[in-house]
Motif scaffolding. Structure first.
Motif, PDB file in Angstrom:
ATOM      1  N   SER A 289       4.907 -37.484-119.514  1.00 21.80           N
ATOM      2  CA  SER A 289       3.703 -37.023-118.762  1.00 21.80           C
ATOM      3  C   SER A 289       3.872 -36.356-117.549  1.00 21.80           C
ATOM      4  O   SER A 289       3.181 -35.530-117.243  1.00 21.80           O
TER       5      SER A 289
ATOM      6  N   ALA B 261      -1.445 -38.044-125.221  1.00 14.04           N
ATOM      7  CA  ALA B 261      -2.307 -38.746-126.288  1.00 14.04           C
ATOM      8  C   ALA B 261      -1.618 -38.303-127.658  1.00 14.04           C
ATOM      9  O   ALA B 261      -1.739 -39.180-128.401  1.00 14.04           O
TER      10      ALA B 261
ATOM     11  N   ALA C 155       1.203 -40.430-128.429  1.00 16.18           N
ATOM     12  CA  ALA C 155       1.034 -42.037-128.573  1.00 16.18           C
ATOM     13  C   ALA C 155       0.690 -42.587-129.839  1.00 16.18           C
ATOM     14  O   ALA C 155       0.470 -42.196-130.681  1.00 16.18           O
TER      15      ALA C 155
ATOM     16  N   GLU D  37      10.002 -39.417-118.821  1.00 14.95           N
ATOM     17  CA  GLU D  37       8.658 -39.504-118.273  1.00 14.95           C
ATOM     18  C   GLU D  37       7.904 -37.974-119.047  1.00 14.95           C
ATOM     19  O   GLU D  37       7.734 -36.934-118.125  1.00 14.95           O
TER      20      GLU D  37
ATOM     21  N   HIS E 176       9.783 -43.785-120.902  1.00 18.96           N
ATOM     22  CA  HIS E 176       8.675 -43.536-120.194  1.00 18.96           C
ATOM     23  C   HIS E 176       8.134 -44.910-119.492  1.00 18.96           C
ATOM     24  O   HIS E 176       8.316 -45.923-120.251  1.00 18.96           O
TER      25      HIS E 176
ATOM     26  N   THR F 252       5.166 -44.370-117.437  1.00 13.99           N
ATOM     27  CA  THR F 252       3.529 -44.107-117.752  1.00 13.99           C
ATOM     28  C   THR F 252       3.206 -43.622-119.147  1.00 13.99           C
ATOM     29  O   THR F 252       3.935 -43.397-119.716  1.00 13.99           O
ATOM     30  N   PRO F 253       2.125 -43.991-119.531  1.00 12.23           N
ATOM     31  CA  PRO F 253       1.559 -43.417-120.785  1.00 12.23           C
ATOM     32  C   PRO F 253       2.087 -42.337-121.348  1.00 12.23           C
ATOM     33  O   PRO F 253       2.029 -41.269-120.711  1.00 12.23           O
ATOM     34  N   LEU F 254       2.461 -42.256-122.642  1.00 14.48           N
ATOM     35  CA  LEU F 254       2.839 -41.069-123.256  1.00 14.48           C
ATOM     36  C   LEU F 254       1.414 -40.112-123.503  1.00 14.48           C
ATOM     37  O   LEU F 254       0.360 -40.482-123.492  1.00 14.48           O
TER      38      LEU F 254
ATOM     39  N   ALA G 143       9.637 -47.955-124.020  1.00 18.26           N
ATOM     40  CA  ALA G 143       8.844 -48.230-122.634  1.00 18.26           C
ATOM     41  C   ALA G 143       9.405 -49.058-121.652  1.00 18.26           C
ATOM     42  O   ALA G 143       9.980 -50.180-121.946  1.00 18.26           O
TER      43      ALA G 143
END
Length: 680
Positions: A643, A677, A680, A641, A671, A673-675, A559
């Motif tokens: 996402s 769902a 994650a 990234e 990444h 931005t959030p992975l 991250a």
């Protein structure tokens, strides 16, 4: 110490044998190259064709006997029980047959029946083997060592698995290598399957399905060369980058006369326009085949009056109701163009019947004269006019009422998406998209049957093909067989045909054998398990593939914040390059050029996949657009990234599944931005 000396002596003996075999291959190549091709005198077409065919055969044979400097000549040895073979108890297994000057085999082709035990023999089914030897080679085909697997006596450590692992993990750069030395029994079953029926391989990432398909081509050309030479063999890949990646496998196996092309190149009509995604999806739908059929046959009219044919003082009339019956009988009973010719002949026959009733004796020349007469030609132009595919499709996509009439199975919204917003003034000035070229191909076959049939067709990444693409391929392989390769979990196109049952139905190969490969030899199990978290969403009917290799620290998730993101990627690439083998940075297409520029600015000298055809030959580090990653393998992969890859297209999760399963040794996901769902 004595054992070490003995092994060293045996290794030197094997190296000497390799040198002898290479010299023998060079002699075989020289003999073919110097051999005069007997020419048949004369100037007729048959004799010229024979001479040209003989020259081609010599050229192909000469190419097949070239000693490729980076390809080992043999990779294994079989030690049989005494008396099993006529004159030999040991045979070397390699990529092609090599013999000494007197005809004694030095290397046996891996496709020969006598080579089967190399892939199939086990301790419980030795197939009369005593020992199986596997050789290790450097990247320059230098013999570096060997491992022996005894099939008798006390059970030793499983050196076969150790050899498989070592071969898979050997660092690689450049195009795909063959797997002829490491083919597993379940793969060998598919490679050696009969020419008919067709074979469909559902293969999870890393199961070697592409390699199986290529080796199957080489095997079929070995066993069915005469049959396949008549129609030829074609491999259809998803894009040029993929075909560049696999281009050296078949030549390494001695097969140099196999076309490797994309489906767009096979259709051979260039696209000059681009569709909106929904329009492309609808044009690729199987329902379009019926729409096109209706559109074509709607050009037929109803005879408004009869015809009068004159010959001298005689008059012969065919009434309108008779003509209507002839047209009705011919309608859709044949292709459009032959139907027009048949109508002329049927009308002419009706006139000849009248002539015979009046005591005349007309013959075929008379009938042909009637068929070419002005009254009959006028009838054809009015009732069965000549059309070309572009003319029909232009009307269909330009005329809303005509489209609604022909597209009974489409909704009003779908018809609106299909219609051109700004139609060309005529079909001669129209620009066609890639999806349009397939519709034109379908229409062309409805008008005049597509000629010829391939002997064998290989479709790689077939899960991405549309119904209309599959129909176009089917027309080119009407009587031949096919090898269909893919993974429904990796279906990334909006127009993907669906299940393998649907794919094979559109391809007209519903009798194909469907086999599944689910052991991932090439992708470490940690990476497979991570990517498989996406399967419940993208392919809920598929089981989770099994990885057979565990590689320490093969998966890492990093991250980063937005400010340090690019620097983190650069550091990740440097770290990967400090090891061995190929490295890929994969990102969404819209962002890959920016990352490529950043790596260049950092002094890493990457290549950009898609820029030229030999990107992976020139550097260890390659920047890969996500849409071009399918089918490729790299030792180390850095994914940027995830996402963004998911949101870039309608089937982004499937695309991400592809991207995450490209690594043979290590995968690093970076990444900011959030992975998604599921990950994650």
């Amino acid at each position: 110490m004595a054992e070490t000396t003995l092994l060293s002596q045996e290794l030197e003996a094997e190296r000497a044998f390799l040198a002898e075999a290479k010299a023998a291959l060079a002699r075989m190549h020289h003999e073919v190259e110097e051999r005069d091709v007997p020419l048949i005198g004369g100037e007729d077409n048959d004799e010229r064709f024979t001479n040209e065919a003989n020259e081609r055969a010599k050229k192909m044979r000469t190419q097949a006997l070239l000693d490729l400097p980076d390809v080992p000549l043999f990779f294994g040895l079989l030690d049989y029980e005494a008396g099993t073979l006529d004159d030999l108890d040991q045979i070397h297994i390699g990529r092609r047959h090599v013999h000494d000057g007197s005809g004694v085999p030095l290397v046996i082709d891996w496709r020969a029946p006598v080579s089967v035990p190399f892939y199939r023999a086990t301790r419980s089914d030795r197939q009369r083997l005593v020992l199986r030897r596997r050789y290790g080679f450097s990247d320059h085909a230098e013999l570096t060592g060997f491992e022996d697997e005894s099939l008798v006596g006390a059970v030793e450590t499983d050196q076969a698995d150790a050899f498989l692992r070592a071969e898979i993990e050997r660092p690689r750069t450049g195009p795909m290598r063959d797997i002829v030395a490491t083919i597993q029994p379940e793969q060998d079953d598919l490679v050696r399957a009969a020419l008919h029926p067709s074979v469909c391989v559902q293969g999870a990432p890393g199961t070697g399905k592409t390699a199986v398909g290529l080796h199957r081509v080489a095997y079929l050309l070995y066993t069915e060369r005469e049959r396949l030479s008549r129609g030829g063999v074609v491999i259809v890949g998803p894009n040029r980058s993929f075909l560049s990646y696999i281009r050296k496998v078949l030549p390494a196996l001695g097969e140099v006369d196999v076309r490797q092309i994309t489906i767009d190149e096979l259709i051979s009509q260039p696209a000059t326009a681009v569709d909106e995604t929904e329009a492309a999806r609808l044009k690729s739908d199987a329902r379009m085949a019926l729409v096109l059929r209706r559109a074509l046959w709607s050009h037929l009219g109803v005879p408004a009056e009869g015809i009068l044919y004159s010959k001298g003082s005689q008059r012969y009339r065919v009434h309108d109701y008779e003509l209507a019956e002839i047209v009705s009988a011919l309608r859709e009973s044949t292709r459009y163009a032959p139907g027009r010719d048949a109508l002329a002949q049927r009308v002419a026959h009706a006139v000849l019947v009248q002539m015979e009733r009046r005591g005349e004796s007309p013959d075929d020349r008379t009938q042909n004269a009637v068929a070419r007469s002005k009254p009959v030609k006028a009838l054809l132009d009015a009732v069965w006019p000549k059309v070309v595919p572009e003319q029909v499709l232009h009307r269909l996509l330009s005329d809303a009422d005509f489209l609604t009439h022909c597209a009974e199975d489409f909704t009003a919204e779908e018809c609106a998406a299909l219609l051109w917003q700004k139609p060309a003034r005529s079909w001669k000035s129209a620009k066609w998209s890639a999806a349009d070229t397939l519709l034109l191909d379908e229409l062309n076959d409805l008008i005049e049957r597509t000629s010829g049939s391939l002997g064998h067709l290989v479709l790689d990444e077939a899960q991405d093909l549309s119904a209309m693409q599959l129909r176009a391929l089917s027309r080119r392989c009407r009587t031949g067989s096919a090898t269909v390769l893919g993974d429904v979990a990796q279906a990334t196109t909006p127009w993907a045909a669906g299940s393998w049952e649907q794919v094979l139905g559109h391809l007209d190969k519903s009798d194909a054998i469907v086999a599944e490969l689910d052991r991932g030899f090439r992708v470490p199990d940690q990476i497979i398990d991570f990517a498989a978290r996406l399967l419940p969403q993208i392919a809920p009917t598929l089981g989770v593939p099994t990885g057979v290799r565990t590689v320490a620290d093969s998966l890492s998730i990093v991250a980063a914040d937005e400010q340090s993101f690019t620097d983190t990627l650069i550091t990740s690439c440097r770290t990967a390059l400090a090891g061995e083998g190929s490295v890929a940075l994969i990102a969404a297409d819209a962002h890959i050029t920016t990352l490529y520029d950043a790596l260049r600015a950092a002094g890493l000298e990457p290549a950009l996949l898609g820029a030229t055809e030999d990107e992976m030959d020139t550097t260890r580090l390659v920047c890969v657009p996500a849409t071009l990653a399918k089918g490729l393998e790299f030792d180390s992969v850095i994914v940027a990234e995830p996402s963004q890859i998911v949101t870039a297209e309608p089937r982004g999760l499937q695309r991400l599944y592809v991207v995450l399963t490209r690594a043979v040794s290590s995968l690093r996901v970076v990444h900011a931005t959030p992975l998604p769902a599921s990950l994650a």
